[in-house]
Design an enzyme around this catalytic site. Structure first.
Site, PDB file in Angstrom:
ATOM      1  N   GLY A  58      50.125  -2.167   7.827  1.00 34.90           N
ATOM      2  CA  GLY A  58      50.473  -3.019   6.702  1.00 34.90           C
ATOM      3  C   GLY A  58      51.430  -2.340   5.736  1.00 34.90           C
ATOM      4  O   GLY A  58      52.365  -2.963   5.229  1.00 34.90           O
ATOM      5  N   ASN A  97      43.318  -7.735  -2.406  1.00 33.61           N
ATOM      6  CA  ASN A  97      42.372  -6.815  -1.769  1.00 33.61           C
ATOM      7  C   ASN A  97      41.329  -6.270  -2.734  1.00 33.61           C
ATOM      8  O   ASN A  97      40.337  -5.700  -2.323  1.00 33.61           O
ATOM      9  CB  ASN A  97      43.113  -5.650  -1.102  1.00 33.61           C
ATOM     10  CG  ASN A  97      43.952  -4.872  -2.085  1.00 33.61           C
ATOM     11  OD1 ASN A  97      44.836  -5.433  -2.737  1.00 33.61           O
ATOM     12  ND2 ASN A  97      43.675  -3.594  -2.224  1.00 33.61           N
ATOM     13  N   SER A 122      47.817  -6.393   9.330  1.00 30.60           N
ATOM     14  CA  SER A 122      47.366  -5.092   9.826  1.00 30.60           C
ATOM     15  C   SER A 122      46.233  -5.297  10.825  1.00 30.60           C
ATOM     16  O   SER A 122      45.445  -6.227  10.702  1.00 30.60           O
ATOM     17  CB  SER A 122      46.883  -4.263   8.639  1.00 30.60           C
ATOM     18  OG  SER A 122      46.263  -3.097   9.106  1.00 30.60           O
ATOM     19  N   HIS A 179      43.694  -2.990  11.789  1.00 28.32           N
ATOM     20  CA  HIS A 179      42.371  -2.361  11.643  1.00 28.32           C
ATOM     21  C   HIS A 179      41.460  -3.073  10.656  1.00 28.32           C
ATOM     22  O   HIS A 179      40.315  -2.656  10.474  1.00 28.32           O
ATOM     23  CB  HIS A 179      42.512  -0.878  11.307  1.00 28.32           C
ATOM     24  CG  HIS A 179      42.941  -0.589   9.915  1.00 28.32           C
ATOM     25  ND1 HIS A 179      42.119  -0.047   8.976  1.00 28.32           N
ATOM     26  CD2 HIS A 179      44.131  -0.757   9.301  1.00 28.32           C
ATOM     27  CE1 HIS A 179      42.768   0.113   7.841  1.00 28.32           C
ATOM     28  NE2 HIS A 179      43.998  -0.315   8.018  1.00 28.32           N
ATOM     29  N   THR A 230      59.361   4.223  20.065  1.00 28.74           N
ATOM     30  CA  THR A 230      58.662   3.707  21.240  1.00 28.74           C
ATOM     31  C   THR A 230      57.408   2.953  20.800  1.00 28.74           C
ATOM     32  O   THR A 230      56.658   3.425  19.958  1.00 28.74           O
ATOM     33  CB  THR A 230      58.288   4.869  22.177  1.00 28.74           C
ATOM     34  OG1 THR A 230      59.496   5.524  22.563  1.00 28.74           O
ATOM     35  CG2 THR A 230      57.563   4.370  23.414  1.00 28.74           C
ATOM     36  N   CYS A 274      35.452   8.639 -10.981  1.00 27.84           N
ATOM     37  CA  CYS A 274      34.798   9.261 -12.126  1.00 27.84           C
ATOM     38  C   CYS A 274      35.637  10.429 -12.595  1.00 27.84           C
ATOM     39  O   CYS A 274      35.333  11.565 -12.329  1.00 27.84           O
ATOM     40  CB  CYS A 274      33.435   9.759 -11.698  1.00 27.84           C
ATOM     41  SG  CYS A 274      32.604  10.769 -12.906  1.00 27.84           S
TER      42      CYS A 274
END
Lengths: 370, 383
Positions: free
Chosen positions: A68, A142, A191, A193, A229, A314
């Protein structure tokens, strides 16, 4: 361990992977070589299959990328001219590519967000003028899961400036929501995954007549739009995983809507505020434990058996989430952001256990720091 | 013609009747540094000789030797029979082909038929004949060819002096416990005490769940880097999260750090006594942060009786960074992991806390119980 950070990545689909590995072991030739016909045919059919999932193959083409981020970068970096308009809710791959253009002299205009993370349509359109070369709006945010109506936005943008390129980052939408690309959308990033494919593979959908420029030069693969490739294993696996994911898309959607509501209900509202809109993607539920720290909650929840995502760190050195901040939330909310995201494999039982872990962690932390 | 590495030691020669002890420890440390590489270590008058090793290991041996404290300098040289021709052949090997040079001879064997001056002139003359682009400069030569005529019928011939780590052999100055945080300073402090011959043990405080494993991993990596300088390859960690919580809940916010440091010092002293360490070592530098003022230091010192060594007390940050870069810990130290969570950091820490106020605030805590709990969280990592 219960895994509720599927918006970060998903477990690879074993069946798809096995098929892809088997083919690649037996057919290792370079698809671009004159003798690489069989591999090249397999790639073509993977391309055809992926293309038809969300677009009309007569109107759209597809360029395979390394994921992505590369797809977003190719879209943004090669289309930026005088000024570009991005929503303030873009993923870092789009936003940082925009900042890079800005450093090179392009004017970067950011369209403000509503509370739920969706872009304010009027404000976005008012930023578009005759010199705007690109507009990019994330499809499913997202961080909050809100769904932007990219098709009507694209239509309006094109009405105002027909030459302006419209790109959308569809990484969190692809294979999860029913999508049909309209010709107003010139470019669309996806994407592998996030839907059970492998890391390192993605694609940029492009309108057929759109003159896209390459980001990488070399051997001229992908119609000279992405040299290098081809990642045969990754691409075939992507197509196989998508095949499965799309087959159950509607059923997954209905089930996850229920699970998300279940989790949302099970979370203790004296601690957790729900940030995701109700009509957002059922794959993402973003919450904030007001006044607590997301990162610490994440560790405590992990000790109780569930992995969740965090929106902030944090640390005084790391800033808060740029996107949640753009939604207009204050520091107490920003500190405590957690992102809970699902996959079709998430079960009812897991969701309830995760809610228990999250509630328990929050109460523990509250007790410990008073 | 055998390749050898000549090692000269630093301050040991200042020692009087203890010299034998220092030399023995130095020898053990050298052997430990060279563990795993085939070699022989010989002690000769005033220097050590590494011999009988595989030539391709030369660089690795030099790297390891250069990090052993007590090494003043070392040279890669050749060991030959001390007849004139052999010495000359070796000199030819180590001599550059052009530029200015001189020959310098040291004769341990005073019965050698030629004096040092005669040898210098003889070997230098032949080198000039063979390499016409060479020029002699006895005052500021670019290269020096050193001849070391030994009593056992051999000669050492070498060209370059490489600087060693200096300092004293580790183990000759007792044992100390370093409070290592993951920042830039404490590894440097540990290095400096090891350099003065101290056996440095490592103690790290974390506060899970407020800090993450990344911070611990980072400290482990720092410990591994320090172990190349004979610092202990064992890391002890203690969890102080509950102590921080209690201080946060019960005491004045501006004293958060001051009070925590007093706990750290107490815990460190207890740990040190258990392992036989005779002092604490910290990376404090005067005035660097709020807790490192003289008042802050006084308040920490008040809770321990062991001496606290602060080798960086008079160093500027950039001076510390320079050493951190030299010893290779800087890049790891600046990795972005938090060693303390901002939850417990007050907006305005007390810069000059009064001891009476600190002690008053500390009375609100059950110091003994908190200490016991922290000590129970002890983990030991062998790196």
């Amino acid at each position: 361990m219960i895994y509720l950070d599927n918006a970060a990545t998903t477990a690879p689909d074993g069946e798809a992977l096995a098929r892809a590995v088997q083919f690649t072991e037996q057919n290792y030739l370079n698809p671009s070589a004159l003798y690489g016909g069989e591999v090249s045919a397999a790639l073509a059919s993977a391309r055809e299959s992926l293309l038809s999932k969300i677009a009309d193959p007569a109107q759209f083409a597809l360029v395979f990328t390394s994921g992505g981020t590369e797809a977003d970068n190719q879209a943004i970096q090669t289309c930026g001219r005088r000024n570009i308009v991005l929503s303030a809710g873009e993923h870092a791959a789009v936003y940082e590519a925009g900042v890079r253009l800005k450093n090179g002299g392009t004017e970067l205009r950011l369209a403000p967000l509503q509370r739920d993370g969706s872009v304010k349509a009027d404000a976005l359109l008012s930023l578009v003028d005759e010199k705007t070369s690109l507009v990019s709006v994330v499809h499913v945010n997202n961080e909050t899961g809100v769904v932007n109506d990219i098709f009507s936005l694209a239509r309006e943008v094109k009405k105002k400036n027909p030459r302006c390129v419209f790109h959308s980052d569809g990484v969190q939408a692809f294979g999860k929501l029913p999508v049909r690309l309209s010709p107003d959308v010139d470019l669309y990033s996806v994407s592998a995954h996030k839907i059970g494919g492998l890391k390192g593979v993605g694609a940029l959908y492009k309108r057929k007549n759109f003159a896209l420029q390459p980001l990488l030069c070399g051997g001229g693969q992908e119609g000279n739009l992405r040299s290098g490739t081809e990642n045969v294993l990754g691409i075939l696996d992507f197509a196989f995983a998508a095949e499965k994911k799309f087959a159950s898309l509607e059923a997954d959607l209905a089930r996850l809507k229920e699970l998300r509501a279940l989790l949302s209900d099970a979370l203790d509202k004296s601690v957790y505020t729900i940030l995701s809109p109700e009509n957002g993607s059922p794959y993402i539920l973003t919450v904030s434990a007001r006044g607590l720290r997301g990162e610490i909650l994440q560790r405590l929840t992990m000790a109780r058996g569930a992995i969740v995502g965090t929106g902030s760190a944090c640390s005084s050195k790391k800033p808060h989430s740029r996107v949640i901040e753009a939604c207009g939330y204050g520091k107490d909310v920003l500190d405590g952001v957690l992102r809970l995201s699902f996959s079709p494999h998430t079960t009812r039982e897991e969701v309830l256990l995760a809610a228990q872990a999250l509630n328990g962690s929050a109460h523990e932390l509250k007790k410990r720091i008073g | 013609m055998e390749k050898v590495i000549i090692i000269r030691y630093a301050e040991i020669h200042l020692k009087g009747k203890n010299r034998g002890y220092f030399e023995r420890v130095f020898c053990v440390n050298l052997e430990r540094a060279l563990k795993g590489i085939r070699h022989e270590l010989h002690r000769t008058s005033g220097r050590y000789l590494v011999a009988n090793f595989d030539e391709e290991k030369t660089e690795e041996i030099c790297g390891r030797v250069s990090r052993v404290f007590g090494v003043h300098s070392y040279s890669v040289g050749l060991c030959v029979p001390y007849d004139l021709n052999s010495v000359y052949e070796a000199a030819k090997e180590v001599c550059p082909r052009e530029g200015t040079f001189k020959v310098e001879t040291h004769r341990a064997d005073k019965k050698y038929p030629m004096t040092s001056m005669e040898l210098n002139a003889h070997i230098g003359g032949r080198l000039l004949d063979d390499f016409p682009a060479l020029r002699v400069d006895v005052h500021t030569p670019a290269h020096t060819v050193c001849l070391d005529i030994r009593e056992n019928g051999t000669a050492l011939v070498f060209g370059k002096f490489e600087k060693g780590a200096g300092g004293m052999p580790v183990g000759t100055s007792g044992k100390g416990l370093l409070l290592i945080s993951g920042g830039i300073d404490s590894p440097v402090a540990g290095y400096m005490m090891a350099k003065r011959g101290m056996n440095v043990e490592l103690l790290h405080f974390h506060s899970y769940p407020y800090t993450n494993d990344g911070a611990k991993e980072k400290v482990k990596e720092l410990a591994r880097l320090l172990s190349r300088y004979s610092v202990s390859a064992k890391l002890i960690t203690l969890n102080v999260a509950h102590i921080q919580e209690e201080i946060h809940a019960k005491c004045a916010a501006e004293l958060n750090v001051t009070l925590l440091r007093r706990f750290m010092f107490r815990l460190a002293e207890k740990t040190a006594r258990e392992m036989g360490a005779k002092c604490l070592i910290t990376g404090e530098s005067l005035g660097q942060v709020a807790s490192q003022t003289i008042e802050g230091i006084t308040s920490s010192n008040a809770v321990v009786t062991l001496p606290v060594l602060r080798p960086l007390i008079g160093f500027d940050k950039d001076e510390i960074v320079l050493v951190a870069k030299k010893i290779g810990t800087f890049e790891t130290s600046v990795l972005p992991y938090e060693d303390c969570c901002t939850v417990f950091l007050p907006d305005f820490p007390a810069i000059k806390p009064k001891l009476s106020f600190i002690e008053e605030e500390e009375k609100k805590l059950d110091v003994e119980a908190l200490m016991r709990e922290a000590l129970e969280s002890k983990e030991v990592f062998l790196l």
